[in-house]
Design an enzyme around this catalytic site. Sequence first.
Site, mmCIF file in Angstrom:
data_model
loop_
_atom_site.group_PDB
_atom_site.id
_atom_site.type_symbol
_atom_site.label_atom_id
_atom_site.label_comp_id
_atom_site.label_asym_id
_atom_site.label_seq_id
_atom_site.Cartn_x
_atom_site.Cartn_y
_atom_site.Cartn_z
ATOM 1 N N TYR A 1 0.871 -1.177 0.000
ATOM 2 C CA TYR A 1 0.000 0.000 0.000
ATOM 3 C C TYR A 1 0.909 1.228 0.000
ATOM 4 C CZ TYR A 1 -4.154 -2.722 1.351
ATOM 5 O OH TYR A 1 -5.206 -3.602 1.376
ATOM 6 N N LYS B 1 -12.501 -5.283 2.455
ATOM 7 C CA LYS B 1 -13.568 -5.783 3.331
ATOM 8 C C LYS B 1 -14.873 -6.177 2.625
ATOM 9 C CE LYS B 1 -11.465 -5.704 7.180
ATOM 10 N NZ LYS B 1 -10.597 -6.852 7.022
ATOM 11 N N TYR C 1 -7.523 -5.686 9.860
ATOM 12 C CA TYR C 1 -7.248 -6.159 8.499
ATOM 13 C C TYR C 1 -7.482 -7.668 8.387
ATOM 14 C CZ TYR C 1 -5.149 -6.026 3.846
ATOM 15 O OH TYR C 1 -4.953 -6.092 2.487
HETATM 16 C C1 LIG Z 1 -15.250 -3.258 -9.675
HETATM 17 C C2 LIG Z 1 -15.227 -3.784 -8.258
HETATM 18 C C3 LIG Z 1 -14.001 -4.071 -7.645
HETATM 19 C C4 LIG Z 1 -13.974 -4.564 -6.337
HETATM 20 N N1 LIG Z 1 -12.761 -4.825 -5.746
HETATM 21 C C5 LIG Z 1 -12.754 -5.282 -4.484
HETATM 22 C C6 LIG Z 1 -11.541 -5.552 -3.824
HETATM 23 O O1 LIG Z 1 -10.472 -5.380 -4.384
HETATM 24 N N2 LIG Z 1 -11.584 -6.012 -2.544
HETATM 25 C C7 LIG Z 1 -12.792 -6.220 -1.892
HETATM 26 O O2 LIG Z 1 -12.824 -6.688 -0.749
HETATM 27 N N3 LIG Z 1 -13.933 -5.980 -2.485
HETATM 28 C C8 LIG Z 1 -13.945 -5.522 -3.753
HETATM 29 N N4 LIG Z 1 -15.110 -5.274 -4.340
HETATM 30 C C9 LIG Z 1 -16.306 -5.566 -3.595
HETATM 31 C C10 LIG Z 1 -16.652 -7.046 -3.647
HETATM 32 O O3 LIG Z 1 -16.414 -7.549 -4.924
HETATM 33 C C11 LIG Z 1 -18.101 -7.182 -3.241
HETATM 34 O O4 LIG Z 1 -18.214 -6.729 -1.905
HETATM 35 C C12 LIG Z 1 -18.647 -8.596 -3.354
HETATM 36 O O5 LIG Z 1 -18.745 -8.966 -4.700
HETATM 37 C C13 LIG Z 1 -20.018 -8.685 -2.691
HETATM 38 O O6 LIG Z 1 -20.640 -9.897 -3.016
HETATM 39 P P1 LIG Z 1 -22.210 -9.960 -3.182
HETATM 40 O O7 LIG Z 1 -22.499 -11.373 -3.496
HETATM 41 O O8 LIG Z 1 -22.859 -9.319 -2.026
HETATM 42 O O9 LIG Z 1 -22.564 -9.031 -4.433
HETATM 43 P P2 LIG Z 1 -22.186 -9.199 -5.965
HETATM 44 O O10 LIG Z 1 -20.846 -9.794 -6.118
HETATM 45 O O11 LIG Z 1 -22.460 -7.894 -6.598
HETATM 46 O O12 LIG Z 1 -23.226 -10.274 -6.502
HETATM 47 C C14 LIG Z 1 -24.569 -9.955 -6.722
HETATM 48 C C15 LIG Z 1 -25.138 -10.893 -7.778
HETATM 49 O O13 LIG Z 1 -26.506 -10.585 -7.961
HETATM 50 C C16 LIG Z 1 -26.802 -10.521 -9.351
HETATM 51 N N5 LIG Z 1 -27.946 -9.630 -9.547
HETATM 52 C C17 LIG Z 1 -27.965 -8.292 -9.500
HETATM 53 N N6 LIG Z 1 -29.194 -7.815 -9.700
HETATM 54 C C18 LIG Z 1 -29.983 -8.900 -9.890
HETATM 55 C C19 LIG Z 1 -31.356 -9.051 -10.150
HETATM 56 N N7 LIG Z 1 -32.172 -7.991 -10.273
HETATM 57 N N8 LIG Z 1 -31.850 -10.295 -10.289
HETATM 58 C C20 LIG Z 1 -31.030 -11.376 -10.163
HETATM 59 N N9 LIG Z 1 -29.710 -11.293 -9.929
HETATM 60 C C21 LIG Z 1 -29.197 -10.056 -9.789
HETATM 61 C C22 LIG Z 1 -25.510 -10.000 -9.968
HETATM 62 O O14 LIG Z 1 -25.420 -10.327 -11.353
HETATM 63 C C23 LIG Z 1 -24.474 -10.709 -9.122
HETATM 64 O O15 LIG Z 1 -24.121 -11.968 -9.657
HETATM 65 C C24 LIG Z 1 -15.174 -4.772 -5.632
HETATM 66 C C25 LIG Z 1 -16.395 -4.484 -6.244
HETATM 67 C C26 LIG Z 1 -16.437 -3.975 -7.544
HETATM 68 C C27 LIG Z 1 -17.761 -3.647 -8.170
#
Ligand SMILES: Cc1cc2nc3c(=O)[nH]c(=O)nc-3n(C[C@H](O)[C@H](O)[C@H](O)COP(=O)(O)OP(=O)(O)OC[C@H]3O[C@@H](n4cnc5c(N)ncnc54)[C@H](O)[C@@H]3O)c2cc1C
Length: 391
Positions: A202, A298, A386
């Site tokens: 970092y 996180k 962390y």
């Molecule tokens: C570009 C990016 C980079 C990131 N980098 C980091 C990182 O370096 N470190 C870190 O800790 N976190 C990072 N994050 C955050 C981390 O990826 C998320 O916190 C994590 O993906 C959360 O998981 P989730 O399952 O809650 O949501 P998501 O991974 O967003 O999954 C949600 C799912 O629901 C689906 N969905 C959405 N709307 C609908 C609907 N209407 N109907 C049916 N399905 C639907 C989506 O297609 C997706 O598959 C990043 C996020 C992004 C966007």
Amino acid sequence: MTRRTQVAVVGAGPAGLLLAEVLQRQGVESIVVERRDRAYVEARIRAGVLETGTVEMMRRAGAAERLEREGLTHDGIEIAIDGHRRRVDFRGLVGASVTVYGQTEMTKDLGNRRAASGAETLYEALDVSLHDLETKRPRLQFVRDGREDEIEADFIAGCDGFHGACRPSIPAERLGVYERVYPFAWLGIMADCPPPADELIYARHQRGFALCSMRSRSRARHYLQAAPDEDLDQWSADRIWSEIAIRIGDPQGRLLKTAPLIEKSLTPMRSFVCETMRHGRLFLAGDAAHIVPPTGAKGLNLAASDVHYLSQAIVAFYRSGSQAELDAYPARALARVWKAQRFSWWMTTMLHNAGPGEAFQDKIHRAELDYVLGSPAAQTSLAENYVGLPY
Ligand SMILES: Cc1cc2nc3c(=O)[nH]c(=O)nc-3n(C[C@H](O)[C@H](O)[C@H](O)COP(=O)(O)OP(=O)(O)OC[C@H]3O[C@@H](n4cnc5c(N)ncnc54)[C@H](O)[C@@H]3O)c2cc1C
């Protein structure tokens, strides 16, 4: 056609798949409904640093075999101020570590596990809408293969991320939302070359923040502080590599290996909490309820801790018939969410340049970083947060 299940899960990201598989192993059946196709979901490049608790959740889902074999154990991080690097030794300070393993790989492992168990995941389900949330038979309606489909369940788990359909199904007047948008973003790249160090670096530099991260020993994932409206076309690969080298204190490029970029993206930075994690029989988990800036790694880990609390509550309901654990879910999850929010905000503000007109803030944050790197007590606090606070 109306299908019937115990838990209808919206979203096949880490939160949805992890919840479905942990429940499956506890004898609770579910159907997962996902808007995208499976290949798209599994290729989405995002997080990659797992807390011990997240690894344990993967074990509880029966999906940790490859993670245990291929995940990289990191016992610390390096922090550079204007190019001078110091190590924060997590293992020495708090006796714990983190595991580097890509979110893409975690999603593949959970998807394979689910396919092997024969449990249903309905990909490419469009126009998902939620109904009867305040009754004992909430329903999901959606369109798949051009036909209308419906699931009736005991509970709906809203795991559909920040832009999903579940949170907006809660009446606006019942939503309690807290938000902060940051005046900077991350320009992220991925390349098939070794990272410059065995652990994450970092960097706070007068030119801006940088992070050298990785997904494996041969795949680097790096970030640069950029403007929220940064024009990525202005950033050639050469310009990106040389800027990273400068910010981590390696201007001659002795440590930093380069390779053609396989991804280049801009991620906005936001802190967001929806305190209404339950509405009737709808329960939100993961990014559907909260977003953190990625500096403290996180986001994915919070999704896993929500799944821990929610799966426990649902299993307790089926074993005892009692709603007490379900009632307690939002408070339990939010207590941990807010601590991770605080840590992510703290890491973010301390390591980024605040921008024009914020010279005083920048001086304070530099002094704070200087203090942290000189104080075992402050480093212990950083390390404890962390590696992940206990569930
Ligand atoms: C570009 C990016 C980079 C990131 N980098 C980091 C990182 O370096 N470190 C870190 O800790 N976190 C990072 N994050 C955050 C981390 O990826 C998320 O916190 C994590 O993906 C959360 O998981 P989730 O399952 O809650 O949501 P998501 O991974 O967003 O999954 C949600 C799912 O629901 C689906 N969905 C959405 N709307 C609908 C609907 N209407 N109907 C049916 N399905 C639907 C989506 O297609 C997706 O598959 C990043 C996020 C992004 C966007």
